[in-house]
Write an enzyme that holds these catalytic residues in place. Sequence first.
Site, PDB file in Angstrom:
ATOM      1  N   HIS A 172      20.190  49.112  14.639  1.00  0.00           N
ATOM      2  CA  HIS A 172      20.482  49.162  13.141  1.00  0.00           C
ATOM      3  C   HIS A 172      21.852  49.423  13.089  1.00  0.00           C
ATOM      4  O   HIS A 172      22.453  48.789  12.118  1.00  0.00           O
ATOM      5  CB  HIS A 172      19.617  50.041  12.435  1.00  0.00           C
ATOM      6  CG  HIS A 172      18.237  49.123  12.017  1.00  0.00           C
ATOM      7  ND1 HIS A 172      17.156  49.896  11.832  1.00  0.00           N
ATOM      8  CD2 HIS A 172      17.924  47.912  12.095  1.00  0.00           C
ATOM      9  CE1 HIS A 172      16.222  48.729  11.711  1.00  0.00           C
ATOM     10  NE2 HIS A 172      16.829  47.554  11.871  1.00  0.00           N
ATOM     11  N   GLU A 211      17.989  24.055  24.781  1.00  0.00           N
ATOM     12  CA  GLU A 211      18.145  25.151  25.564  1.00  0.00           C
ATOM     13  C   GLU A 211      17.560  25.599  26.828  1.00  0.00           C
ATOM     14  O   GLU A 211      17.768  26.440  27.566  1.00  0.00           O
ATOM     15  CB  GLU A 211      17.673  26.506  24.540  1.00  0.00           C
ATOM     16  CG  GLU A 211      16.640  26.275  23.623  1.00  0.00           C
ATOM     17  CD  GLU A 211      16.552  27.481  22.759  1.00  0.00           C
ATOM     18  OE1 GLU A 211      17.433  28.439  22.430  1.00  0.00           O
ATOM     19  OE2 GLU A 211      15.428  27.222  21.966  1.00  0.00           O
ATOM     20  N   ASP A 268      20.126  30.833  25.483  1.00  0.00           N
ATOM     21  CA  ASP A 268      19.054  30.585  26.532  1.00  0.00           C
ATOM     22  C   ASP A 268      19.549  29.424  27.561  1.00  0.00           C
ATOM     23  O   ASP A 268      19.152  29.392  28.805  1.00  0.00           O
ATOM     24  CB  ASP A 268      17.759  29.933  25.584  1.00  0.00           C
ATOM     25  CG  ASP A 268      17.234  31.267  25.187  1.00  0.00           C
ATOM     26  OD1 ASP A 268      16.923  32.122  25.975  1.00  0.00           O
ATOM     27  OD2 ASP A 268      16.871  31.100  23.844  1.00  0.00           O
ATOM     28  N   CYS A 284      24.774  26.588  18.447  1.00  0.00           N
ATOM     29  CA  CYS A 284      24.401  27.759  17.610  1.00  0.00           C
ATOM     30  C   CYS A 284      24.375  28.806  18.379  1.00  0.00           C
ATOM     31  O   CYS A 284      23.843  30.018  17.885  1.00  0.00           O
ATOM     32  CB  CYS A 284      23.278  27.405  16.656  1.00  0.00           C
ATOM     33  SG  CYS A 284      21.700  27.261  17.659  1.00  0.00           S
TER      34      CYS A 284
END
Length: 582
Positions: A199, A441, A465, A512
Amino acid sequence: MPSFSIHGVGVSSGIAIGRAHLVSNALLEVVHYQLTPNLIDDEIKRFSEAIQTVKHDLEQVRAQLPKNAPAELAAFISTHLAMLNDKSLSEAPKDIIRNEQCNAEWAIKQQMDDIVEQFDAIEDAYLRERKHDVVQVVERIIKVLLGHPSQSPSQSKEKQQQENATILVAHDISPADAIQFKQHQFAAFITDVGGVTSHTAILARSLNIPSIVALQRARDLINDGEIIIVDGTLGVVIVSPSKEILAEYELKQDQWQLEQQKLQRIKSTKAVTMDGTGIDLYANIEVPEDVITVKASGATGIGLYRTEFLFMNRREMPDEEEQFTAYKHVAEAMQGMPVTIRTLDLGADKQMNPDTVSNCANPALGLRAVRFCLSEPQVFHTQFRALLRASHYGNIKILIPMLSNLTELRQSKILLERAKESLRKEGTPFNEKITLGGMIEVPAAAINADAFARELDFLSIGTNDLIQYTLAIDRTDDAVAHLYNPLHPAVLKLIQMTIQAAEKYNIGLSICGEMAGDIKLTRLLIGMGMRQLSMHPSNILSVKQQILHSQIERLNKQVKKLLNLREIEKIELQVMELHAEF
Ligand code: PEP
Ligand code: MG
């Protein structure tokens, strides 16, 4: 004090120079002492009061979040509040106090160690890192118990007035603290712990200040008030720099700031090359609230909405209504701009709930993404219905992840058609012309891309990937991270085959994966023929700048030659030259 440097992982670029502000680590101050039985009830009361104080503080922080605060902050603070309500933090320590007749600080610390141990056993890297949230919440409780409730930088306001920039040095930083630090305008923050998906790292990026995590011992090695330089781009901290180094970095910092300001000027400029080719720059998002950042970034659409995050950290799947609300929110907020929503990509490193440890030997090669959805048709049906319903409210496109054969695609289409039929029967409106795309991918899908192109409206290359599966490198395994290379000729060939397939069938194509947001690769990608790039919103402007200074015709020729090269090193050199040119 001689100058020295510490190396960590840069999670947010930029340069900051300032005085170190050390945040104390309450956990290190916890001592153990025995209580006489008559004091136990008071100790439990003291513990309960500390929990209430922390809750109250966090609620106040959440209520006072500035309007422009990143959406993640409110979500993180809510997570911390939810943890405080969890019995394992709010009740279990009371039993420890009672049974072991010990002080409250010690009890909560024991409980935290137990919880952290359970998190450590989780294979999923993202979920494993959530243990830092537990530690941060416990730190807050201990600070209250120890009588110094807040490490608010307001304590050092005087010092801040003397110095323009203050750099936060901490073992770890909680999101709630981070927002307070934002209000006090810290110039950077650096921490001993935290991974790239922690985070702290996510927040650092959204706060847009230079940050470095995983410095291991920065808090021990740096003294309060010492001058330090933070180079978030390189992940380096320079402590007590010499006059010469300081001057050099001041210059670098000015240049960086100037570049960032300049970049803002092209926010509403169209991404068009010098010779007139338009490139669509889209954003990748994980949660609906990200649309705020997307709109501020100048992106002209969403190229990848990773819906699996809606399914994580919970025991029950989100129902159709919850999904519909999330997708509709994004579609409406984007006001007619394309919103590509990817169907569930659970599996491998993305497990649904914190207790799930994948028991298959190779989770990345297992029941992941579309494979999982086809094995759970009801899950797929629910998501398709939610997506279709939301398509009535904006420009939604559906994207299927990890296709490897046509059967998967055709089965997915049957299920999509079934969902449409069920909505038609009910008279529920949806976009009958909704477009369907597939992610490339898996090498098998890239090699066979024309078969997919023939049956789909668009393709999107997921290079993260694609590289993992082509080069046989687990993307979560540090030990083989050095082998992860987007410029491997095999990877480029697969991208090229996909581009050719999309051109042959005249369908849309985007990229992407992380490659799309890497400015060093922008010219290579557009030179190869890519016209849609989807990336983290913070990269949009710098990628756009590359595009504005590129000439497609020239790039086409240079890239054509480069694609004939066989050695990675030679390709790397050419790509570097391409990037440096113009
Ligand atoms: C990819 O694999 O490149 C991709 C965009 O998907 P994810 O990173 O979510 O696996
Ligand atoms: Mg992927």
